[in-house]
Design a protein around this motif. Structure first.
Motif, PDB file in Angstrom:
ATOM      1  N   UNK A  16       1.128  -0.942  -0.110  1.00 26.28           N
ATOM      2  CA  UNK A  16      -0.165  -0.072   0.160  1.00 26.28           C
ATOM      3  C   UNK A  16       0.672   1.021  -0.088  1.00 26.28           C
ATOM      4  N   UNK A  17       2.069   0.929   0.545  1.00 30.99           N
ATOM      5  CA  UNK A  17       3.128   2.187   0.590  1.00 30.99           C
ATOM      6  C   UNK A  17       4.101   1.909  -0.297  1.00 30.99           C
ATOM      7  N   UNK A  18       4.680   3.215  -0.787  1.00 31.51           N
ATOM      8  CA  UNK A  18       5.462   3.005  -1.304  1.00 31.51           C
ATOM      9  C   UNK A  18       6.569   4.423  -1.089  1.00 31.51           C
ATOM     10  N   UNK A  19       7.429   4.707  -2.008  1.00 27.18           N
ATOM     11  CA  UNK A  19       8.451   5.620  -1.848  1.00 27.18           C
ATOM     12  C   UNK A  19       9.135   5.881  -2.790  1.00 27.18           C
ATOM     13  N   UNK A  20       9.421   7.199  -3.084  1.00 28.97           N
ATOM     14  CA  UNK A  20       9.987   8.425  -4.502  1.00 28.97           C
ATOM     15  C   UNK A  20      10.287   9.030  -4.065  1.00 28.97           C
ATOM     16  N   UNK A  21      10.395  10.018  -4.590  1.00 29.97           N
ATOM     17  CA  UNK A  21      10.846  11.395  -4.786  1.00 29.97           C
ATOM     18  C   UNK A  21       9.954  11.973  -5.963  1.00 29.97           C
TER      19      UNK A  21
ATOM     20  N   UNK B  71       9.722  11.069  -1.165  1.00 33.07           N
ATOM     21  CA  UNK B  71       8.514  11.177  -0.096  1.00 33.07           C
ATOM     22  C   UNK B  71       7.946   9.769   0.391  1.00 33.07           C
ATOM     23  N   UNK B  72       6.578  10.204   0.408  1.00 39.18           N
ATOM     24  CA  UNK B  72       6.223   8.620   0.344  1.00 39.18           C
ATOM     25  C   UNK B  72       4.443   8.822  -0.221  1.00 39.18           C
TER      26      UNK B  72
ATOM     27  N   UNK C 241       2.804   8.357 -13.587  1.00 40.24           N
ATOM     28  CA  UNK C 241       4.323   8.351 -13.485  1.00 40.24           C
ATOM     29  C   UNK C 241       5.094   9.433 -12.795  1.00 40.24           C
ATOM     30  N   UNK C 242       5.905   8.985 -12.537  1.00 36.68           N
ATOM     31  CA  UNK C 242       7.024  10.207 -12.197  1.00 36.68           C
ATOM     32  C   UNK C 242       8.453   9.976 -12.927  1.00 36.68           C
ATOM     33  N   UNK C 243       8.975  10.802 -13.781  1.00 34.10           N
ATOM     34  CA  UNK C 243      10.234  10.738 -14.328  1.00 34.10           C
ATOM     35  C   UNK C 243      11.033  11.803 -14.582  1.00 34.10           C
ATOM     36  N   UNK C 244      11.957  11.347 -13.251  1.00 37.65           N
ATOM     37  CA  UNK C 244      12.873  11.934 -12.502  1.00 37.65           C
ATOM     38  C   UNK C 244      13.545  12.703 -13.738  1.00 37.65           C
ATOM     39  N   UNK C 245      14.078  11.879 -14.955  1.00 33.53           N
ATOM     40  CA  UNK C 245      14.884  12.628 -15.504  1.00 33.53           C
ATOM     41  C   UNK C 245      14.722  13.943 -16.346  1.00 33.53           C
ATOM     42  N   UNK C 246      13.240  13.855 -16.667  1.00 31.97           N
ATOM     43  CA  UNK C 246      12.332  15.165 -16.985  1.00 31.97           C
ATOM     44  C   UNK C 246      12.561  15.959 -16.042  1.00 31.97           C
ATOM     45  N   UNK C 247      11.411  15.442 -15.168  1.00 31.69           N
ATOM     46  CA  UNK C 247      11.575  16.052 -14.255  1.00 31.69           C
ATOM     47  C   UNK C 247       9.257  16.256 -15.045  1.00 31.69           C
TER      48      UNK C 247
ATOM     49  N   UNK D  37       5.923  22.075  -5.390  1.00 34.63           N
ATOM     50  CA  UNK D  37       4.866  21.461  -4.641  1.00 34.63           C
ATOM     51  C   UNK D  37       3.247  21.130  -5.280  1.00 34.63           C
ATOM     52  N   UNK D  38       2.959  21.622  -7.036  1.00 35.29           N
ATOM     53  CA  UNK D  38       1.964  21.646  -7.206  1.00 35.29           C
ATOM     54  C   UNK D  38       1.939  20.888  -8.562  1.00 35.29           C
ATOM     55  N   UNK D  39       1.340  20.589  -9.101  1.00 38.81           N
ATOM     56  CA  UNK D  39       1.260  19.397  -9.784  1.00 38.81           C
ATOM     57  C   UNK D  39       0.684  20.868 -11.194  1.00 38.81           C
ATOM     58  N   UNK D  40       1.181  21.313 -12.330  1.00 41.40           N
ATOM     59  CA  UNK D  40       0.741  22.096 -13.800  1.00 41.40           C
ATOM     60  C   UNK D  40       0.629  21.733 -14.434  1.00 41.40           C
TER      61      UNK D  40
END
Length: 297
Positions: A188-193, A201-202, A239-245, A269-272
């Motif tokens: 249920x819990x996952x960890x990522x940036x 973050x989680x 889905x989170x792309x850390x390379x392209x942010x 810290x907001x999704x645009x």
């Protein structure tokens, strides 16, 4: 809250097969206290979960089988190589006490395994219970997570009502969040940036809906307060792309007749929203074709 048990195993309910048992045990591996929450499935008789020693509270994943009454669980090292096994030769979920062996596969060293049942995760109508806690497979360097689960008579399955963040060294409760989520299991819990600031973050799995669509709750770390806070991040199957942010969203209809995708960047810290697209299934060409956004509404 301080727990006296040390090892925990919980099999994720999303694994293929029919759930036959999910139960928690406490006891000893050698002289070390343990807690075990175990699940196994039919027809494959797969079994698995996660365990941790209380001294460290770092979750260790397990996978294995239950065949002819013999429960065998295997843990792997950082390279994915089997490193130890836990074996219960005469397993039955309704037994009050279980005995077996923990074995180090590199050295051959064996320790006795002794367990006593703490609870069973019952489901179904008219069944109810409160505040049974499940350790999660994901953890942070100094923090581990526990779900607070509850089963009401009105719900067919248990729900996640809270998430606890605890210090690995002291088992001290650091933070607790109230949530209302489906119980996925040990994952249920996952960890990522999630906000691409270089800090972990989680997230908490919230729900699954039509087709492959899922949603989660996202909690971001504040380096100033050194605490986590629930973010405004939301969307379907992110889905989170850390390379392209960039954050990518994908939402499908139940029959797969249309798909919407979106791309976001993170600002304060907001999704645009950066871009959004609509794809509709062309029955003659048998593939998704981009259309105006209105076609997916």
């Amino acid at each position: 809250m301080r727990f006296t048990w040390l090892m925990m195993i919980f099999l994720c309910i999303s694994v293929p097969g029919i759930v036959r048992a999910q139960a928690a045990f406490s006891g000893l591996v050698g002289t070390a206290p343990i807690e075990l929450v175990l699940g196994y499935y039919e027809p494959e008789s797969e079994a698995g979960g996660v365990y941790a020693y209380t001294k460290y509270h770092t979750p260790i994943a397990l996978s294995g089988t239950l065949k002819a009454g013999v429960l065998t669980l295997t843990e792997k090292d950082a390279l994915g190589k089997p490193s130890a096994t836990l074996t219960v030769p005469a397993f039955a979920v309704n037994h009050g006490a279980l005995t077996g062996t923990w074995k180090n596969l590199a050295t051959g060293r064996e320790l006795p395994l002794k367990l006593n049942q703490r609870f069973i995760m019952e489901s179904g109508e008219s069944v109810s219970w409160e505040k049974r806690e499940l350790m999660q497979a994901s953890s942070l360097p100094t923090i581990y997570f526990r779900l607070v689960t509850t089963k009401s008579a009105a719900d067919t399955y248990p729900r996640v009502r809270g998430v606890k963040l605890l210090d690995k060294k002291t088992d001290r409760l650091l933070q607790e969040f109230s949530v209302n989520c489906q119980l996925l299991g040990l994952n249920n819990v996952d960890v990522d940036d999630y906000n691409f600031d270089g800090l972990a973050d989680f997230s908490v799995y919230e729900a699954g809906s039509a087709g492959p669509n899922t949603t989660s709750l996202y909690f971001l770390y504040n380096p100033t307060t050194k605490r986590y806070a629930k973010s405004s991040f939301s969307g379907t199957s992110l889905e989170f792309d850390h390379k392209k942010k960039h954050i990518y969203e994908r939402s499908s209809s139940a029959a797969g007749s249309y798909v919407t995708t979106a791309t976001y960047e993170v600002v304060r810290n907001r999704m645009v929203l950066v871009a959004k697209h609509c794809y509709v299934l062309d029955p003659e060409r048998h593939k998704l074709v981009e259309r105006k956004l209105s076609a997916c509404e």
